[in-house]
Design a protein around this motif. Structure first.
Motif, PDB file in Angstrom:
ATOM      1  N   ALA A  80       0.745  -1.369  -0.018  1.00 41.75           N
ATOM      2  CA  ALA A  80      -0.162   0.102  -0.124  1.00 41.75           C
ATOM      3  C   ALA A  80       0.916   1.195   0.045  1.00 41.75           C
ATOM      4  O   ALA A  80       0.381   2.287  -0.554  1.00 41.75           O
ATOM      5  N   GLU A  81       2.109   1.256   0.530  1.00 43.28           N
ATOM      6  CA  GLU A  81       2.953   2.545   0.726  1.00 43.28           C
ATOM      7  C   GLU A  81       3.510   2.691  -0.415  1.00 43.28           C
ATOM      8  O   GLU A  81       3.530   3.806  -1.086  1.00 43.28           O
ATOM      9  N   ILE A  82       4.026   1.349  -1.148  1.00 42.26           N
ATOM     10  CA  ILE A  82       4.724   1.534  -2.570  1.00 42.26           C
ATOM     11  C   ILE A  82       3.851   1.995  -3.625  1.00 42.26           C
ATOM     12  O   ILE A  82       3.744   2.992  -4.440  1.00 42.26           O
ATOM     13  N   SER A  83       2.144   1.587  -3.448  1.00 43.26           N
ATOM     14  CA  SER A  83       1.134   2.106  -4.231  1.00 43.26           C
ATOM     15  C   SER A  83       0.914   3.461  -4.262  1.00 43.26           C
ATOM     16  O   SER A  83       0.666   4.247  -5.374  1.00 43.26           O
ATOM     17  N   SER A  84       0.803   3.783  -2.952  1.00 45.08           N
ATOM     18  CA  SER A  84       0.467   5.200  -2.760  1.00 45.08           C
ATOM     19  C   SER A  84       1.588   6.296  -3.381  1.00 45.08           C
ATOM     20  O   SER A  84       1.362   7.309  -3.820  1.00 45.08           O
ATOM     21  N   CYS A  85       2.920   5.896  -3.393  1.00 44.63           N
ATOM     22  CA  CYS A  85       4.115   6.348  -3.875  1.00 44.63           C
ATOM     23  C   CYS A  85       3.878   6.352  -5.487  1.00 44.63           C
ATOM     24  O   CYS A  85       4.313   7.631  -6.133  1.00 44.63           O
ATOM     25  N   LEU A  86       3.579   5.350  -5.927  1.00 43.19           N
ATOM     26  CA  LEU A  86       3.363   5.307  -7.372  1.00 43.19           C
ATOM     27  C   LEU A  86       2.083   5.982  -7.848  1.00 43.19           C
ATOM     28  O   LEU A  86       2.163   6.439  -9.207  1.00 43.19           O
ATOM     29  N   GLY A  87       1.000   6.266  -7.158  1.00 43.52           N
ATOM     30  CA  GLY A  87       0.070   6.915  -7.434  1.00 43.52           C
ATOM     31  C   GLY A  87      -1.165   5.974  -7.737  1.00 43.52           C
ATOM     32  O   GLY A  87      -2.254   6.492  -8.437  1.00 43.52           O
ATOM     33  N   ILE A  88      -1.151   4.793  -7.369  1.00 37.93           N
ATOM     34  CA  ILE A  88      -2.117   3.789  -7.818  1.00 37.93           C
ATOM     35  C   ILE A  88      -3.327   3.969  -6.568  1.00 37.93           C
ATOM     36  O   ILE A  88      -2.635   4.115  -5.191  1.00 37.93           O
ATOM     37  N   ARG A  89      -4.398   4.163  -6.749  1.00 31.75           N
ATOM     38  CA  ARG A  89      -5.221   4.409  -5.699  1.00 31.75           C
ATOM     39  C   ARG A  89      -6.263   3.262  -5.683  1.00 31.75           C
ATOM     40  O   ARG A  89      -6.984   2.858  -4.511  1.00 31.75           O
ATOM     41  N   ASP A  90      -6.450   2.386  -6.517  1.00 32.04           N
ATOM     42  CA  ASP A  90      -7.359   1.090  -6.418  1.00 32.04           C
ATOM     43  C   ASP A  90      -6.538  -0.313  -7.162  1.00 32.04           C
ATOM     44  O   ASP A  90      -6.056  -0.344  -8.151  1.00 32.04           O
ATOM     45  N   ILE A  91      -6.124  -1.026  -6.006  1.00 28.52           N
ATOM     46  CA  ILE A  91      -5.679  -2.331  -6.181  1.00 28.52           C
ATOM     47  C   ILE A  91      -5.993  -3.497  -5.193  1.00 28.52           C
ATOM     48  O   ILE A  91      -6.174  -3.030  -4.098  1.00 28.52           O
ATOM     49  N   SER A  92      -5.911  -4.731  -5.714  1.00 25.72           N
ATOM     50  CA  SER A  92      -5.877  -5.960  -4.829  1.00 25.72           C
ATOM     51  C   SER A  92      -4.935  -6.634  -5.150  1.00 25.72           C
ATOM     52  O   SER A  92      -4.438  -6.919  -6.069  1.00 25.72           O
ATOM     53  N   ALA A  93      -4.374  -6.826  -3.737  1.00 25.24           N
ATOM     54  CA  ALA A  93      -2.984  -7.653  -3.726  1.00 25.24           C
ATOM     55  C   ALA A  93      -2.836  -8.742  -2.813  1.00 25.24           C
ATOM     56  O   ALA A  93      -3.542  -8.754  -1.595  1.00 25.24           O
ATOM     57  N   LYS A  94      -2.407  -9.946  -2.925  1.00 23.62           N
ATOM     58  CA  LYS A  94      -2.249 -11.040  -2.107  1.00 23.62           C
ATOM     59  C   LYS A  94      -0.814 -11.544  -2.103  1.00 23.62           C
ATOM     60  O   LYS A  94      -0.149 -11.879  -3.079  1.00 23.62           O
ATOM     61  N   VAL A  95      -0.299 -11.699  -0.952  1.00 23.12           N
ATOM     62  CA  VAL A  95       0.904 -12.156  -0.697  1.00 23.12           C
ATOM     63  C   VAL A  95       0.912 -13.514   0.002  1.00 23.12           C
ATOM     64  O   VAL A  95       0.345 -13.912   1.102  1.00 23.12           O
ATOM     65  N   HIS A  96       1.353 -14.577  -0.765  1.00 21.96           N
ATOM     66  CA  HIS A  96       1.526 -16.177  -0.238  1.00 21.96           C
ATOM     67  C   HIS A  96       3.024 -16.502   0.056  1.00 21.96           C
ATOM     68  O   HIS A  96       3.928 -16.312  -0.536  1.00 21.96           O
ATOM     69  N   GLY A  97       3.246 -16.812   1.249  1.00 19.15           N
ATOM     70  CA  GLY A  97       4.517 -16.976   1.868  1.00 19.15           C
ATOM     71  C   GLY A  97       5.112 -15.914   2.821  1.00 19.15           C
ATOM     72  O   GLY A  97       4.314 -14.998   3.191  1.00 19.15           O
ATOM     73  N   SER A  98       6.198 -15.911   3.050  1.00 17.32           N
ATOM     74  CA  SER A  98       6.775 -15.093   4.147  1.00 17.32           C
ATOM     75  C   SER A  98       7.190 -13.631   3.417  1.00 17.32           C
ATOM     76  O   SER A  98       7.413 -13.631   2.397  1.00 17.32           O
TER      77      SER A  98
END
Length: 133
Positions: A115-133
Motif C-alpha cells: 500500500a505504501e509503494i502503491s501510494s508513492c506510485l499513484g495507484i489508488r485502486d488495487i487488490s494484492a495477495k501475498v503467499h509466503g513470508s
C-alpha cells in the motif's frame, strides 16, 4: 521517525519509509549499532524508485536510501491514472505475490508495504495477495 521519512527536497515527490532495521555488533569497545533502511520514493504519477542503505545514524541511513531511490526511479504506466492494466504474478524464492487491478473507488486492499509503494506510485485502486513470508 515519520516526519523524517516524509521529508523530501522536491515538492511533488512522496517518500515512504518501508523498513528500518537495527543491528548491534559486540566489540571490545562495547556495542556498536548500525541501521539499515529501505525507502520508496515516487511522484504519484507513475514514477517509482526503491533504495536501501546502511549507516550508524538512523536519519542518515534514511536519507542515503532516499537518495539512492531517486537515482533508481523508473516509470510505470497506469490505467486511468488510478490502477494497473492487468493481473500480474511474481515469485521470489518461496514468496508469491498476486496483484490485480480493482474497480473504481475500491481502495488499496493489500499488505501495508504494498500500500505504501502503491501510494508513492499513484495507484489508488488495487487488490494484492501475498503467499509466503
Amino acid at each position: 521517525m515519520d516526519k523524517i521519512a516524509q521529508k523530501s527536497n522536491l515538492p511533488n515527490i512522496r517518500q515512504r519509509l518501508l523498513r528500518l532495521n537495527m543491528t548491534k555488533n559486540q566489540t571490545k569497545n562495547g556495542k556498536i549499532s548500525k541501521f539499515a533502511a529501505i525507502v520508496a520514493v515516487g511522484n504519484c504519477n507513475g514514477g517509482l524508485g526503491i533504495g536501501s542503505a546502511k549507516h550508524v545514524q538512523a536519519t542518515d541511513a534514511i536519507q542515503k536510501a532516499a537518495k539512492i531511490a531517486m537515482k533508481n526511479m523508473e516509470y510505470f504506466p497506469l490505467y486511468e491514472s488510478r490502477t494497473l492494466f492487468h493481473d500480474d504474478a511474481v515469485k521470489f524464492k518461496a514468496t508469491k505475490l498476486y496483484v490485480r487491478p480493482a474497480s473504481e473507488e475500491s481502495g488499496l486492499r493489500c499488505h501495508h508495504s504494498i500500500a505504501e509503494i502503491s501510494s508513492c506510485l499513484g495507484i489508488r485502486d488495487i487488490s494484492a495477495k501475498v503467499h509466503g513470508s
